[in-house]
Motif scaffolding. Sequence first.
Motif, PDB file in Angstrom:
ATOM      1  N   LEU A   1      -0.897 -11.028   4.018  1.00  0.00           N
ATOM      2  CA  LEU A   1      -1.741  -9.892   4.377  1.00  0.00           C
ATOM      3  C   LEU A   1      -1.201  -8.590   3.789  1.00  0.00           C
ATOM      4  O   LEU A   1      -1.978  -7.751   3.304  1.00  0.00           O
ATOM      5  CB  LEU A   1      -1.878  -9.794   5.898  1.00  0.00           C
ATOM      6  N   ARG A   2       0.102  -8.410   3.817  1.00  0.00           N
ATOM      7  CA  ARG A   2       0.704  -7.217   3.206  1.00  0.00           C
ATOM      8  C   ARG A   2       0.424  -7.188   1.710  1.00  0.00           C
ATOM      9  O   ARG A   2       0.140  -6.135   1.136  1.00  0.00           O
ATOM     10  CB  ARG A   2       2.210  -7.201   3.451  1.00  0.00           C
ATOM     11  N   MET A   3       0.508  -8.350   1.076  1.00  0.00           N
ATOM     12  CA  MET A   3       0.263  -8.425  -0.369  1.00  0.00           C
ATOM     13  C   MET A   3      -1.178  -8.060  -0.717  1.00  0.00           C
ATOM     14  O   MET A   3      -1.450  -7.565  -1.805  1.00  0.00           O
ATOM     15  CB  MET A   3       0.601  -9.819  -0.892  1.00  0.00           C
ATOM     16  N   THR A   4      -2.093  -8.311   0.209  1.00  0.00           N
ATOM     17  CA  THR A   4      -3.503  -7.973  -0.036  1.00  0.00           C
ATOM     18  C   THR A   4      -3.790  -6.498   0.224  1.00  0.00           C
ATOM     19  O   THR A   4      -4.912  -6.046  -0.003  1.00  0.00           O
ATOM     20  CB  THR A   4      -4.457  -8.831   0.816  1.00  0.00           C
ATOM     21  N   GLY A   5      -2.795  -5.764   0.712  1.00  0.00           N
ATOM     22  CA  GLY A   5      -2.962  -4.332   0.902  1.00  0.00           C
ATOM     23  C   GLY A   5      -3.064  -3.879   2.345  1.00  0.00           C
ATOM     24  O   GLY A   5      -3.245  -2.690   2.611  1.00  0.00           O
ATOM     25  N   ILE A   6      -2.954  -4.801   3.280  1.00  0.00           N
ATOM     26  CA  ILE A   6      -2.991  -4.415   4.694  1.00  0.00           C
ATOM     27  C   ILE A   6      -1.600  -3.902   5.066  1.00  0.00           C
ATOM     28  O   ILE A   6      -0.630  -4.654   5.041  1.00  0.00           O
ATOM     29  CB  ILE A   6      -3.413  -5.592   5.590  1.00  0.00           C
ATOM     30  N   GLU A   7      -1.503  -2.624   5.352  1.00  0.00           N
ATOM     31  CA  GLU A   7      -0.195  -2.001   5.571  1.00  0.00           C
ATOM     32  C   GLU A   7       0.475  -2.415   6.872  1.00  0.00           C
ATOM     33  O   GLU A   7       1.694  -2.464   6.962  1.00  0.00           O
ATOM     34  CB  GLU A   7      -0.309  -0.471   5.513  1.00  0.00           C
ATOM     35  N   LYS A   8      -0.304  -2.685   7.901  1.00  0.00           N
ATOM     36  CA  LYS A   8       0.270  -2.994   9.217  1.00  0.00           C
ATOM     37  C   LYS A   8      -0.506  -4.152   9.849  1.00  0.00           C
ATOM     38  O   LYS A   8      -1.201  -3.969  10.846  1.00  0.00           O
ATOM     39  CB  LYS A   8       0.222  -1.749  10.098  1.00  0.00           C
ATOM     40  N   PRO A   9      -0.377  -5.352   9.285  1.00  0.00           N
ATOM     41  CA  PRO A   9      -1.149  -6.478   9.827  1.00  0.00           C
ATOM     42  C   PRO A   9      -0.611  -6.936  11.180  1.00  0.00           C
ATOM     43  O   PRO A   9       0.564  -6.768  11.487  1.00  0.00           O
ATOM     44  CB  PRO A   9      -0.970  -7.570   8.776  1.00  0.00           C
ATOM     45  N   ALA A  10      -1.495  -7.508  11.966  1.00  0.00           N
ATOM     46  CA  ALA A  10      -1.101  -8.094  13.244  1.00  0.00           C
ATOM     47  C   ALA A  10      -0.535  -9.485  12.994  1.00  0.00           C
ATOM     48  O   ALA A  10      -0.948 -10.179  12.054  1.00  0.00           O
ATOM     49  CB  ALA A  10      -2.311  -8.177  14.169  1.00  0.00           C
TER      50      ALA A  10
END
Length: 160
Positions: free
Chosen positions: A56-65
């Motif tokens: 998720l971080r790699m896809t650009g979500i800065e603060k994933p749950a």
Amino acid sequence: MLRDKLFAYHQWASQEILSHTEGLGDAVFTREGDSSFPSIKETVRHVITVEKLWLLRMTGIEKPAAEQFHVDTAAEAKQAFMLLHAEMELYFSSLTEDQWQEVMRFTNLRGNSFEETREEMLFTFINHASYHRGQIVSLLRQFGEEGTVLDYIYFPKENR
């Protein structure tokens, strides 16, 4: 490319340790021992949760749950990893070299901010999983069971 080889090794090693554990029975998978996590099950749950966070971080979500995975048996864990790794493969194959080197910003679960390239993120979660696979082998030995060989040198030989 090195990234592809390392990810393929990671997939192989994840399935190998889980197949080995599955062959020993679910009682071994859930048995408690002395490690960072109380059981192989909890160690595996942690690793897959963290891998999903990295994706998720790699896809650009800065603060994933943090997603909690249902891995009550080694067979369920193998399936969960297979599905997650297929999702990762699909995503990774869409990236250009420039995108692999793009710096991504993210916040970890403790609230600390980081900046890493996607390539660095890949190496980070592969290294993280290797560390925990070693802990699983240590738990197996605590339980009087044999571990399995997961060194990279065996991967190309077994996957020709």
